[in-house]
Every structure is written in C-alpha cells, then in structure tokens.
Enzyme design. Sequence first.
Site, PDB file in Angstrom:
ATOM      1  N   ARG A 169      72.384  27.658 164.399  1.00 58.03           N
ATOM      2  CA  ARG A 169      73.778  27.672 164.889  1.00 58.03           C
ATOM      3  C   ARG A 169      74.773  27.654 163.739  1.00 58.03           C
ATOM      4  NH1 ARG A 169      75.542  23.416 166.992  1.00 58.03           N
ATOM      5  NH2 ARG A 169      73.747  22.298 166.156  1.00 58.03           N
ATOM      6  N   THR A 170      74.556  26.764 162.800  1.00 59.92           N
ATOM      7  CA  THR A 170      75.504  26.649 161.686  1.00 59.92           C
ATOM      8  C   THR A 170      75.498  27.915 160.839  1.00 59.92           C
ATOM      9  OG1 THR A 170      75.147  24.272 161.664  1.00 59.92           O
ATOM     10  CG2 THR A 170      76.152  25.216 159.709  1.00 59.92           C
TER      11      THR A 170
ATOM     12  N   LYS B 201      58.085  28.210 145.535  1.00 55.71           N
ATOM     13  CA  LYS B 201      57.223  28.181 144.357  1.00 55.71           C
ATOM     14  C   LYS B 201      57.600  27.070 143.390  1.00 55.71           C
ATOM     15  CE  LYS B 201      56.707  33.194 144.682  1.00 55.71           C
ATOM     16  NZ  LYS B 201      57.618  34.291 144.325  1.00 55.71           N
TER      17      LYS B 201
ATOM     18  N   ARG C 248      73.033  24.569 152.962  1.00 57.64           N
ATOM     19  CA  ARG C 248      72.485  23.467 153.740  1.00 57.64           C
ATOM     20  C   ARG C 248      71.156  23.079 153.110  1.00 57.64           C
ATOM     21  NH1 ARG C 248      73.478  22.001 159.163  1.00 57.64           N
ATOM     22  NH2 ARG C 248      71.917  20.613 160.039  1.00 57.64           N
TER      23      ARG C 248
ATOM     24  N   HIS D  40      78.714  16.789 156.685  1.00 56.23           N
ATOM     25  CA  HIS D  40      78.746  18.122 157.280  1.00 56.23           C
ATOM     26  C   HIS D  40      80.211  18.396 157.597  1.00 56.23           C
ATOM     27  CE1 HIS D  40      77.700  21.675 159.331  1.00 56.23           C
ATOM     28  NE2 HIS D  40      77.152  21.194 160.429  1.00 56.23           N
TER      29      HIS D  40
END
Lengths: 305, 153
Positions: free
Chosen positions: A54-55, A83, A104, A132
């Site tokens: 969603r974000t 990696k 994020r 957030h």
Amino acid sequence: MSNLKGRNLISITDFSKEEYIQVLDIAEEFEKNPKQKILSDKVVATLFFEPSTRTRLSFESAANQLGARIIGFSDPGATSVQKGESLHDTITMVSSYSDLIVMRNPKEGSSRYASEVSTVPVINAGDGANQHPTQCMLDLYSIRKTQGTLDNLNIAMVGDLKYGRTVHSLTQAMCNFNATFHLVSPEELKLPSSVKMSIKNAGLKYYQYTEIKDIMATADIIYMTRVQRERFADPLEYERVKDSCILSADMLKGCKPNMRILHPLPRVNEITMDVDKTPYAYYFQQAQNGVYVRQALMAAILGVR
Amino acid sequence: MDTKKELVVPRIENGTVIDHIPTNVLYQIVHILGLENYEDEVLIGNYLTSHKFIRKGIIKVKNKYFDNEEINKIALVAPMVTIIRIKNYEVIEKLEAEIPDHIDNFVKCMNPRCITNHEAIPTKFDVIDKKSLKLRCHYCEKFVTKDTIRFCE
Ligand SMILES: [Zn+2]
C-alpha cells in the site's frame, strides 16, 4: 513560507507546525489537479527493504502522476542487499542514480542513517516501529479536510494505543493544535506514559475509557487501530477484551454529525462492513489522500512547489 | 586526599588523580578511560576509607592528562568524582566531570532492532535529562537510562 527544497523527512519532528501546514496546503492543490507533469526530469527511487504494497503504490502513484520516473525494488530478495551489501553502499549507489529516495526498512533508525549517507533527500516510508511521517501527514490532511480545521478538536483513539506507531505520531502532531484526547483501549494496550507526558507538557487533557460508546457523543474524529492477538501474554485476556474495540454501525447513534472515522488500514474486523456505507466512514478517502500528501512532499522537497 | 594518614596509594609526580569513585564503578572507569592498554604506571585503590563515602575508589595515572571529552564520559557512570591534575607533586587543577549534551561513539543502543546494532555505524546519543541520565538514540529514537546504559566494545 519555508523553503522545503532539499530537506529530509525522517521523523515527524523534522518539520515545524507551519511547514506541515504548508505541505497540507500544497496537497490541496494536487487534490484539485493531481496530474501535473512537473517532475518529468526527475528520478525517484523507492527502496522497500520489506514489502509494504500500500505504501509503495501510494508513493509510486504520486510520483507517476507528477511525471517522475521511478527506480527501485519492492522486496530486497532479488537484489545485492540479499548478498550482504551494506545499507551504506546501497544508499551511496542509489543516490547517484536518483533525485529523491523513498525508503522503507525494518531496522529502526535506518532512514536517519540513510539521510546522512545520501547526497539526495530521503523520505522515510517507515523504519520498523519507529517513524512513518507521511502516514501522520495524511492523517492530519484527512482531519483538516473533514473538520475544516485542525484546531480545538476532540480526537478519540481506539484499540492498540501501546504499540500503535501511528497513534503516537498523530498524538504528538495534534498536541500542536489544542486537541483534547479520548483514549479507548484494553488495560494492556494503554497509551505509553511518555506519550501521555507529551500531552501534559503541551498543557492539554486526555481521558481514558475502556468502551467505544463512552466517546461517541464527544468525538470529532475516531481513529481506529487493530488489536492484535500477539500483543497479549494471556490469550484468555485477548478473548475477553477483543470485542470492546470493534466499531459497528449500530454504535454510531448519537454521534456528532461532523464525526469521521479514520483507520491507517489494513483493517481486519475492528470496523464492521456496515460502517462503510455510513457518512461517518472516511478511511478509504484517507488512504487516497495519502497520494496528494506524498505528491506535495515530493514537489516541495524537489523544489517545484 | 588523606595526606595526613599513611597514603595507601602512593603520590605521583605528574599525571591525573581520579578520586571519590564509587567502589562499584571503579573498574568500569578503568575501562572507559582505556587504562587496560595504558603503558605507564596506573595505581588503583578500591574500598579505601574516605570522609565523603564510607568506601571509595581512587585511580592515579602517571604522565597522562585526559581531555574534557574523556573526562565527561566518566560523568555517565559517576557524576560525583573529582579529577585532579598533578604537576611536580602539586595540584594544578581540580575538575568535575560534566555530562555532555551529545555522546558520540561511546554508548551502545539497547534496541536490538536499531540500525547501529546491524551496521558498522558510530552511535550518537542526545542527552535528554542530565539529572536522571536519560539519553535518546539519534537513529532509532529509543531511550537509554541509567539502569540500561551499556558501552561500546
Ligand atoms: Zn538506537
């Protein structure tokens, strides 16, 4: 008017009250006219070190509608991060490819660190349980839009007030606007004392309740959150209280006509479907507002507003 | 210092004396100042009788003058210590350790999900309350208090 060009947005306290209002004003402009190709010469990187569909879609939709090109990843599984590449190296590389980074990452403080490494501005799209800030801004936008003001409102918060990051951020932000807070939660999930202290320090009041019906007549905004079973040490306790934080249409009798229900989504069962059709439901428009707020932020930070 | 009585810890000609150390943090201060690797005389006394405390610790470091940043680190574990600079057996300066406003690369963040515990990043803390010793991690914004404070290796 402050110049937001080149600024990072990592934590809600990075912007002043006036700067938030400035972004909300710009977002209003994009709500009226969302498709403007003002970022067509810009590259926006969306780096999602954990999935949050969603974000990510909200940010990418916002960037797309302004004509920006998007690079990035939605899951680090297929990248050099898997990696063992350090965040330092990933950010150094990506900041040479892009004009703005949206990130994020489940590690708390990772966005602040990225902003110190990056040569281009960074917007935090969530760093674990920490911050957030764009969620908080879209909450503010939705409150102002539905109430016509941010000042002197009765804000009810319902559900998991202990772990709910969005609740803590919104409470802190609304402390700038002379709000009165009405807190509805099970005993185990009460608002942390540090957040209560910031309400007190702002000279404002809060009241605590255990049932939603107690706030129905006073609330201008009911901010719902999900109560998760995992938060309870005793499963029987969860069973006992789980229904106390569920909102259904029949409970809305006697509410103020201007009252609106917000929810950061995704919802599970804490708002029953019959609420969706009432004029009080606002959570889907709230999510839509996220696109305008993110457009406003990107435009301001990239210096075109 | 109890000069009239017999000196348990001998005098030094030049260097630093850290006095009135609470006995339970003496070895922590040895570690904070990196004295394990100091290659000159270090005299350590602990559980000595004093007027101020029932028992105290004392550290004397020969030919070494610590800068303010190093001294201020001591304040995090023992705010009441006295730091004395000695030259030719004379006291030239008495200092008190003072808790700084910011602490870099010294305190460890207690949040296991903090980025500083996953990448090689020097830690940074802002001191929120000097009296109760409350620090906030510059990165994850979590608090560290007197009871939970730990130092980087
Ligand atoms: Zn931290």
